[in-house]
Design a protein around this motif. Structure first.
Motif, PDB file in Angstrom:
ATOM      1  N   GLY A 154       0.811  -1.211   0.000  1.00 16.58           N
ATOM      2  CA  GLY A 154       0.000   0.000   0.000  1.00 16.58           C
ATOM      3  C   GLY A 154       0.841   1.256   0.000  1.00 16.58           C
ATOM      4  N   ARG A 155       0.141   2.396   0.095  1.00 17.15           N
ATOM      5  CA  ARG A 155       0.795   3.693   0.115  1.00 17.15           C
ATOM      6  C   ARG A 155       0.966   4.214   1.540  1.00 17.15           C
ATOM      7  NH1 ARG A 155      -3.014   6.501  -1.834  1.00 17.15           N
ATOM      8  NH2 ARG A 155      -3.347   7.950  -0.123  1.00 17.15           N
ATOM      9  N   HIS A 171      -3.634  -1.655   0.190  1.00 20.62           N
ATOM     10  CA  HIS A 171      -4.159  -1.981  -1.140  1.00 20.62           C
ATOM     11  C   HIS A 171      -4.436  -3.471  -1.328  1.00 20.62           C
ATOM     12  CE1 HIS A 171      -4.591  -0.467  -5.368  1.00 20.62           C
ATOM     13  NE2 HIS A 171      -4.565  -1.771  -5.586  1.00 20.62           N
ATOM     14  N   ALA A 172      -3.435  -4.319  -1.096  1.00 21.22           N
ATOM     15  CA  ALA A 172      -3.575  -5.761  -1.332  1.00 21.22           C
ATOM     16  C   ALA A 172      -2.726  -6.518  -0.320  1.00 21.22           C
ATOM     17  CB  ALA A 172      -3.152  -6.128  -2.755  1.00 21.22           C
ATOM     18  N   ARG A 173      -3.066  -7.782  -0.123  1.00 23.68           N
ATOM     19  CA  ARG A 173      -2.346  -8.625   0.837  1.00 23.68           C
ATOM     20  C   ARG A 173      -1.875  -9.899   0.157  1.00 23.68           C
ATOM     21  NH1 ARG A 173      -1.773  -9.724   6.299  1.00 23.68           N
ATOM     22  NH2 ARG A 173      -1.656 -11.919   6.856  1.00 23.68           N
ATOM     23  N   TRP A 182      -1.001 -16.581  -2.276  1.00 24.79           N
ATOM     24  CA  TRP A 182      -2.326 -16.059  -2.603  1.00 24.79           C
ATOM     25  C   TRP A 182      -2.306 -14.551  -2.462  1.00 24.79           C
ATOM     26  CZ3 TRP A 182      -6.624 -19.241  -3.819  1.00 24.79           C
ATOM     27  CH2 TRP A 182      -6.371 -20.624  -3.703  1.00 24.79           C
ATOM     28  N   VAL A 183      -3.098 -13.881  -3.298  1.00 26.65           N
ATOM     29  CA  VAL A 183      -3.228 -12.431  -3.231  1.00 26.65           C
ATOM     30  C   VAL A 183      -4.704 -12.088  -3.084  1.00 26.65           C
ATOM     31  CG1 VAL A 183      -3.323 -12.165  -5.749  1.00 26.65           C
ATOM     32  CG2 VAL A 183      -2.632 -10.231  -4.325  1.00 26.65           C
ATOM     33  N   ARG A 184      -4.984 -11.054  -2.289  1.00 27.04           N
ATOM     34  CA  ARG A 184      -6.362 -10.593  -2.067  1.00 27.04           C
ATOM     35  C   ARG A 184      -6.371  -9.070  -2.111  1.00 27.04           C
ATOM     36  NH1 ARG A 184     -11.401 -11.211   0.684  1.00 27.04           N
ATOM     37  NH2 ARG A 184     -11.181 -13.475   0.734  1.00 27.04           N
ATOM     38  N   ASP A 185      -7.334  -8.509  -2.838  1.00 32.56           N
ATOM     39  CA  ASP A 185      -7.519  -7.066  -2.838  1.00 32.56           C
ATOM     40  C   ASP A 185      -8.223  -6.652  -1.551  1.00 32.56           C
ATOM     41  OD1 ASP A 185      -7.470  -4.466  -4.488  1.00 32.56           O
ATOM     42  OD2 ASP A 185      -9.564  -4.607  -3.848  1.00 32.56           O
ATOM     43  N   ASN A 190      -8.608   1.320  -6.890  1.00 36.71           N
ATOM     44  CA  ASN A 190      -8.300   0.974  -8.282  1.00 36.71           C
ATOM     45  C   ASN A 190      -8.152  -0.519  -8.523  1.00 36.71           C
ATOM     46  OD1 ASN A 190      -8.221   3.652  -9.340  1.00 36.71           O
ATOM     47  ND2 ASN A 190      -6.282   3.947  -8.275  1.00 36.71           N
ATOM     48  N   GLY A 191      -8.308  -1.334  -7.501  1.00 40.40           N
ATOM     49  CA  GLY A 191      -8.299  -2.776  -7.685  1.00 40.40           C
ATOM     50  C   GLY A 191      -6.909  -3.372  -7.793  1.00 40.40           C
ATOM     51  N   THR A 192      -6.876  -4.689  -7.718  1.00 42.32           N
ATOM     52  CA  THR A 192      -5.659  -5.481  -7.892  1.00 42.32           C
ATOM     53  C   THR A 192      -5.884  -6.370  -9.110  1.00 42.32           C
ATOM     54  OG1 THR A 192      -5.215  -5.454  -5.512  1.00 42.32           O
ATOM     55  CG2 THR A 192      -4.120  -7.164  -6.818  1.00 42.32           C
ATOM     56  N   TRP A 193      -4.883  -6.436  -9.993  1.00 47.60           N
ATOM     57  CA  TRP A 193      -5.055  -7.100 -11.288  1.00 47.60           C
ATOM     58  C   TRP A 193      -4.006  -8.181 -11.475  1.00 47.60           C
ATOM     59  CZ3 TRP A 193      -9.012  -4.916 -14.349  1.00 47.60           C
ATOM     60  CH2 TRP A 193      -9.508  -3.685 -13.900  1.00 47.60           C
ATOM     61  N   CYS A 194      -4.423  -9.299 -12.050  1.00 51.68           N
ATOM     62  CA  CYS A 194      -3.501 -10.379 -12.413  1.00 51.68           C
ATOM     63  C   CYS A 194      -3.494 -10.508 -13.934  1.00 51.68           C
ATOM     64  CB  CYS A 194      -3.924 -11.707 -11.782  1.00 51.68           C
ATOM     65  SG  CYS A 194      -3.533 -11.849 -10.029  1.00 51.68           S
ATOM     66  N   TYR A 195      -2.302 -10.445 -14.522  1.00 49.70           N
ATOM     67  CA  TYR A 195      -2.186 -10.604 -15.970  1.00 49.70           C
ATOM     68  C   TYR A 195      -2.404 -12.069 -16.353  1.00 49.70           C
ATOM     69  CZ  TYR A 195      -0.576  -5.829 -16.525  1.00 49.70           C
ATOM     70  OH  TYR A 195      -0.506  -4.458 -16.545  1.00 49.70           O
TER      71      TYR A 195
END
Length: 339
Positions: A154-155, A171-173, A182-185, A190-195
């Motif tokens: 996060g910021r 922001h995300a964990r 594992w990642v969680r928003d 602005n969300g968390t994005w996975c390519y």
């Protein structure tokens, strides 16, 4: 926390602790008896009794952990004092003071430059997955080692901090579970994005990032039959596919819909900057032919058409990530290097 704070290792006794007072009383009574040396009882007590640095209760110093609070008490435990209340905590283990809740662990910064110099051996710490921070060319310029207990990006007051206006304070964990990352928003703006690294089935409400376009997939269902008009006159209208069962919506920054593109069964559409079914000539971050939405039976799948910047899917709930996967948080692209 200043360097003036005293550091101790292992069992610690203080003059105000009950067991220290008992030892001092035993030694004093032995001296009043006319001996210049401590009594046998006092010597035995000093050899078998210690004080936990966290809860200050009597413990057996031959054991590695306190039987009351679970804190490590052998010589391998490094302790320090909380800068707010002075209570002791374990360095490298405790993130917050057990007495006042003040943060005592050192957060990870996302600005550790990658260096080709040989690594200097350091004290081993329990660490988890490794991430790289990528620059605009997709090359790593810093590395991050996650804590096995979990790390927040996060910021603000996060374990991994970036000076990025697109990041939320928390922001995300990232979290390790049974050897998987594992990642969680955390409800970020602005969300968390996975390519995506392969074709991915779309479900109702999925949000895609194609270039700089935020596109939401919505299911419409199959339309029902139109009732007959009373005078049997047929209605005129546009010639359309048999059924529009889904729609892609172009979203503005405030979440409102600017434009949409309807999807029907057995139809494949191309999204791009120069050619395709839905074209965005004003988006320089989009490739000429960027992404493809394919219909397979009653489902729709998104494919990356070999674009430069890839296609990302917003994280809903928990998502497992593997080495090689890229995650977008704010304006930062993180790549999983190892788990």
């Amino acid at each position: 926390m200043t360097s003036a704070v005293a550091r101790t290792r292992g069992p610690t006794t203080t003059g105000g602790a009950p067991i220290a007072a008992a030892l001092a009383g035993a030694a004093g009574s032995a001296s009043s008896a006319g001996r210049g040396e401590p009594s046998v009882i006092a010597a035995a007590l000093s050899g078998l009794t210690g004080v936990c640095p966290r809860c200050e209760r009597a413990v057996d110093p031959s054991l590695p952990y306190c039987g009351h609070c679970g804190a490590r008490i052998d010589a391998s435990a490094e302790t320090d004092a909380c800068a707010s209340c002075g209570a002791l905590y374990q360095v490298g283990v405790d993130l917050y003071c057990a007495r006042c809740g003040h943060r005592v662990g050192t957060p990870i910064t996302g600005q550790t430059p990658v260096s080709s110099a040989p690594a200097v051996p350091k004290k081993q710490r329990i660490s988890g997955a490794k991430l790289s921070v990528l620059n605009d060319e997709g090359q790593p310029y810093s590395t991050i080692t996650l804590d096995r207990a979990g790390s927040v990006v996060g910021r603000g007051d996060a374990d991994i901090r970036f000076d990025d206006v697109y990041l939320s304070p928390l922001h995300a964990r990232f979290e390790m579970r049974d050897g998987e990352l594992w990642v969680r928003d955390l409800g970020s703006r602005n969300g968390t994005w996975c390519y995506l690294d392969g074709p991915t089935r779309l479900t109702d409400g999925d949000v895609l990032l194609v270039g700089s376009q935020v596109l939401r997939f919505r299911r419409l269902g199959y339309p029902g039959p139109h009732p007959r008009d009373s005078d049997a006159t047929r209605r005129m209208g546009s010639m359309v596919p048999s059924a529009d069962v889904a729609v892609l919506e172009q979203l503005r920054a405030d979440g409102s819909v600017r434009d949409s593109f309807h999807l029907s069964p057995a139809r494949t559409i191309m999204i791009g900057r120069e050619s395709g079914d839905w074209v965005f000539p004003y988006d320089p971050t989009m490739s000429g032919r960027h992404a493809e939405i394919r219909s397979q039976d009653a489902e729709f799948f998104v494919h990356d058409a070999g674009s430069r910047n890839g296609v990302a899917l917003a994280v809903h709930g928990d998502r497992m990530v593997k080495p090689g996967h890229r995650i977008l948080v704010g304006d930062q692209i993180l790549r999983v290097e190892s788990v």
